[in-house]
Design a protein around this motif. Structure first.
Motif: not given
Length: 70
Positions: A40-42, A45-51
């Motif tokens: 969930i953490y990974l 972070n991936i979704g946050f960076e993309r957004e």
């Protein structure tokens, strides 16, 4: 091969393992929770960076449009 089989049987027929299923269950649950939380953490972070990248690109585009208009 027979030697490996007998050692395997001896390992799982040991009284300590037979009398501690709660220890094994708790160990499996702990490992499962660790993997789920890490996943969930990974993914977060991936979704946050993309957004974040999408919003930066949007802001740059809006800035370029404002510069063109003025």
């Amino acid at each position: 091969m027979n030697r490996i089989k007998t050692s395997f049987i001896e390992c799982f027929s040991h009284r300590r393992i037979q009398h501690t299923p709660y220890y094994l269950i708790s160990l499996l649950i702990f490992n499962m929770l660790f993997i789920v939380i890490f996943t969930i953490y990974l993914l977060y972070n991936i979704g946050f960076e993309r957004e974040k990248n999408r919003l930066v690109e949007l802001a740059e585009t809006q800035s370029a449009l404002i510069d063109i208009v003025t």
